[in-house]
Enzyme design. Structure first.
Site, mmCIF file in Angstrom:
data_model
loop_
_atom_site.group_PDB
_atom_site.id
_atom_site.type_symbol
_atom_site.label_atom_id
_atom_site.label_comp_id
_atom_site.label_asym_id
_atom_site.label_seq_id
_atom_site.Cartn_x
_atom_site.Cartn_y
_atom_site.Cartn_z
ATOM 1 N N LYS A 177 -12.230 -9.207 -10.181
ATOM 2 C CA LYS A 177 -11.370 -8.212 -10.809
ATOM 3 C C LYS A 177 -9.937 -8.470 -10.356
ATOM 4 O O LYS A 177 -9.596 -8.271 -9.196
ATOM 5 C CB LYS A 177 -11.770 -6.792 -10.430
ATOM 6 C CG LYS A 177 -10.889 -5.741 -11.119
ATOM 7 C CD LYS A 177 -10.936 -4.409 -10.408
ATOM 8 C CE LYS A 177 -9.813 -3.497 -10.850
ATOM 9 N NZ LYS A 177 -8.450 -4.044 -10.667
ATOM 10 N N GLY A 229 -6.601 -5.391 0.401
ATOM 11 C CA GLY A 229 -5.756 -4.291 -0.050
ATOM 12 C C GLY A 229 -5.496 -3.307 1.070
ATOM 13 O O GLY A 229 -5.490 -3.663 2.251
ATOM 14 N N SER A 230 -5.309 -2.058 0.715
ATOM 15 C CA SER A 230 -4.931 -1.027 1.680
ATOM 16 C C SER A 230 -6.155 -0.468 2.391
ATOM 17 O O SER A 230 -7.263 -0.470 1.841
ATOM 18 C CB SER A 230 -4.205 0.113 0.970
ATOM 19 O OG SER A 230 -5.110 0.873 0.184
ATOM 20 N N THR A 233 -7.911 2.281 0.258
ATOM 21 C CA THR A 233 -8.798 1.780 -0.786
ATOM 22 C C THR A 233 -10.041 1.141 -0.179
ATOM 23 O O THR A 233 -11.148 1.279 -0.718
ATOM 24 C CB THR A 233 -8.065 0.781 -1.686
ATOM 25 O OG1 THR A 233 -6.896 1.397 -2.225
ATOM 26 C CG2 THR A 233 -8.950 0.326 -2.828
ATOM 27 N N GLY A 234 -9.873 0.460 0.952
ATOM 28 C CA GLY A 234 -11.022 -0.134 1.618
ATOM 29 C C GLY A 234 -12.055 0.909 2.019
ATOM 30 O O GLY A 234 -13.261 0.714 1.826
ATOM 31 N N GLU A 252 -10.136 -7.213 4.071
ATOM 32 C CA GLU A 252 -8.896 -7.672 4.704
ATOM 33 C C GLU A 252 -7.832 -6.679 4.292
ATOM 34 O O GLU A 252 -7.364 -6.684 3.152
ATOM 35 C CB GLU A 252 -8.550 -9.094 4.272
ATOM 36 C CG GLU A 252 -7.547 -9.753 5.194
ATOM 37 C CD GLU A 252 -6.192 -9.933 4.563
ATOM 38 O OE1 GLU A 252 -5.364 -8.994 4.711
ATOM 39 O OE2 GLU A 252 -5.971 -10.957 3.916
ATOM 40 N N CYS A 287 0.040 -8.492 3.703
ATOM 41 C CA CYS A 287 -0.636 -7.774 4.794
ATOM 42 C C CYS A 287 -0.261 -8.344 6.153
ATOM 43 O O CYS A 287 -0.240 -7.631 7.150
ATOM 44 C CB CYS A 287 -2.150 -7.858 4.621
ATOM 45 S SG CYS A 287 -2.779 -7.038 3.142
ATOM 46 N N GLU A 388 2.303 1.228 7.339
ATOM 47 C CA GLU A 388 2.576 -0.005 6.606
ATOM 48 C C GLU A 388 3.401 0.299 5.370
ATOM 49 O O GLU A 388 3.025 1.144 4.549
ATOM 50 C CB GLU A 388 1.269 -0.683 6.191
ATOM 51 C CG GLU A 388 1.503 -2.019 5.504
ATOM 52 C CD GLU A 388 0.236 -2.666 5.001
ATOM 53 O OE1 GLU A 388 0.165 -3.904 5.010
ATOM 54 O OE2 GLU A 388 -0.677 -1.936 4.582
#
Length: 484
Positions: A177, A229-230, A233-234, A252, A287, A388
């Site tokens: 995706k 991602g963030s 969201t993880g 990650e 990141c 972040e």
């Protein structure tokens, strides 16, 4: 300008298709805010179609020898390299990333990773275990089958390829995706994969996280998922997946990464390294960016003066120009988030040295622009130290003794990367042992080395990529006991 409007298609089962719901998402230029392309919004039904295609494809793919898969993956790398210029221009237009570093990194990293894992897979071996003297005990590795990769907006094509190479090499069928704000380069990738890979082995479904991403995460037949991602969201992915079934999920995630500078360093060299480590060429959208600069008191002022001059000299403008150092950030929403972080830093009392807003001038009235930004006198109590930004904002703090530097470096929830600068290797190694980060440079900044594991501690994620560990993460171990 990216090529394209409605002609773009997803890749499912070896065919370029539209979404069953007939809905399209429009990609917006970060420079002009004008539409530059459209991609389908995949429904849950579309995701299910992709899963079924992958289920049909992976057993035959896994049945090939590692060298047979390697031959196909090397051909895939050749085909991507042949269209590198086209991919580069589309991705720069769609992401806002500057073209000069992307030319050297994104497509080359993708193709090198395919070749690396294609070559490494034949060496993926099990063990014989002397558990008893009467029997044979051995292990073998088998692919999960249907796996998924959810790619971020900062390097869409690179992560879609480089971070699926190990999965493909070990015999899995993949569903990718792309990011919803920058999906266009993946449409070129769909065309290439359709020509090179067996149908169903590599599938691309486009759409947003709430619909397409959620359908992938919750699909019961996708047991292995990888996400970059963030942390927010993880965690949402972990929660959603756990509501359906047990899945192996590698993450990650974000970083608020320290660059710790000892007093024996050259100030101008440190200023140059801090610019590189902050990844201003990606607008700080990485990141691994070294977004906290911890300067020893003895050289703090000299480094800050040199750094201020370098930040002010960065050229912001058209990302397609080789003369540009900093382009626009990826989207309007992301720009607003970055500016909110700057406003919070001002409110908390950080000293703004440069930037902190949109650049002045008629060229920047439209588009998603944030000036390269430098704050000094940032302390661990401030939001800019803790949160972040994922944008071109560098926070500078100061330290006096070794233990204070350790405490400051470890004072956030993150632990992805860190850099340590000193001529004293003993001090460097002592610091490296105590800093809680998964990937550390000594006298270096932000480089990745294929074969060296990359990943984070603490909230920055679970699992490692870019090395042998990643190859092993895409297989399950089966134990076989032979009774004599």
């Amino acid at each position: 300008m990216a090529r394209v409007t409605e002609a773009e298609r997803m890749l499912i089962g070896g065919e370029l298709v539209t979404g069953e719901g007939g809905e399209w998402a429009t990609s917006i230029s970060p420079v002009t805010e004008e539409p530059i392309g459209r991609t389908p919004v995949a429904t849950r039904g579309d995701v299910d179609r992709a899963v079924k295609a992958a289920e049909a494809a992976w057993p035959l793919w896994a049945a090939k020898t590692p060298m047979q898969r390697a031959e196909v993956l090397n051909a895939f790398a050749d085909a991507i390299a042949a269209r590198a210029d086209e991919i580069l221009k589309v991705e720069v237009t769609d992401t806002g990333n500057t073209i000069r570093p992307m030319r050297m990194i994104d497509v080359p990293t993708a193709t090198e990773s395919l070749r690396y894992y294609a070559g490494l897979a034949p060496d993926l071996r099990g063990e014989t275990i002397p558990a008893t003297s009467e029997h044979f005990h051995l292990t073998i590795h088998e692919p999960y089958g249907v796996v998924a990769r959810i790619a971020p907006f900062n390097h869409p094509m690179m992560f879609a390829v480089a971070r699926t190479a190990a999965a493909l090499a070990t015999g899995n069928a993949v569903i990718v995706k792309p990011p919803e704000t920058s999906p266009l380069s993946a449409m070129i990738l769909a065309e290439i994969a359709r020509e090179i890979l067996p149908p169903g082995v590599f599938n691309i479904v486009t759409g947003d996280g709430r619909t397409t991403g959620d359908a992938i995460v919750r699909h019961p037949d996708i047991k292995r998922i990888a996400f970059i991602g963030s942390p927010e969201t993880g965690r949402a992915i972990q929660r959603a997946a756990a509501e359906v079934t047990v899945k192996h999920i590698s993450l990650e995630l974000g970083g608020k990464n320290p660059m710790i500078v000892f007093p024996d360093c050259d100030p101008d060299r440190i200023a140059a390294a801090a610019i590189q480590g902050m990844n201003f060429a990606w607008q700080g959208q990485s990141c691994g960016s070294l977004s906290r600069l911890l300067l020893h008191d003895d050289i703090h002022d000299e480094v800050l003066d040199a750094l201020s001059a370098r930040v002010a000299a960065l050229r912001i403008g058209d990302p397609l120009s080789d003369q540009t150092d900093v382009g626009p950030v990826n989207s309007k929403g992301h720009m607003q988030r970055i500016l909110a972080h700057c406003a919070a830093a001002d409110e908390d009392g950080a000293r703004r040295i440069h930037g902190g807003g949109r650049p002045a001038g008629a060229d920047f009235e439209r588009g998603f622009w944030v000036e390269p930004t430098l704050y000094a006198d940032v302390t661990p109590q401030m939001r800019l130290w803790q949160r972040e930004v994922f944008g071109p904002v560098l926070a500078v703090g100061r330290w006096r003794d070794f233990d204070q530097a350790v405490e400051m470096a470890n004072s956030t929830e993150y632990g992805l990367t860190a850099a340590i600068w000193t001529k004293d290797i003993t001090s460097a190694m002592k610091m490296a042992r105590r800093v809680r980060s998964g990937h550390i440079w000594i006298n270096g900044s932000s480089a990745h080395f294929l074969g060296v594991p990359f990943g984070g501690m603490k909230t920055s994620g679970v699992g490692r990529e870019e090395g042998r560990d990643e190859l092993l993460s895409w297989v399950e171990t089966k134990s076989i006991n032979i009774m004599l």
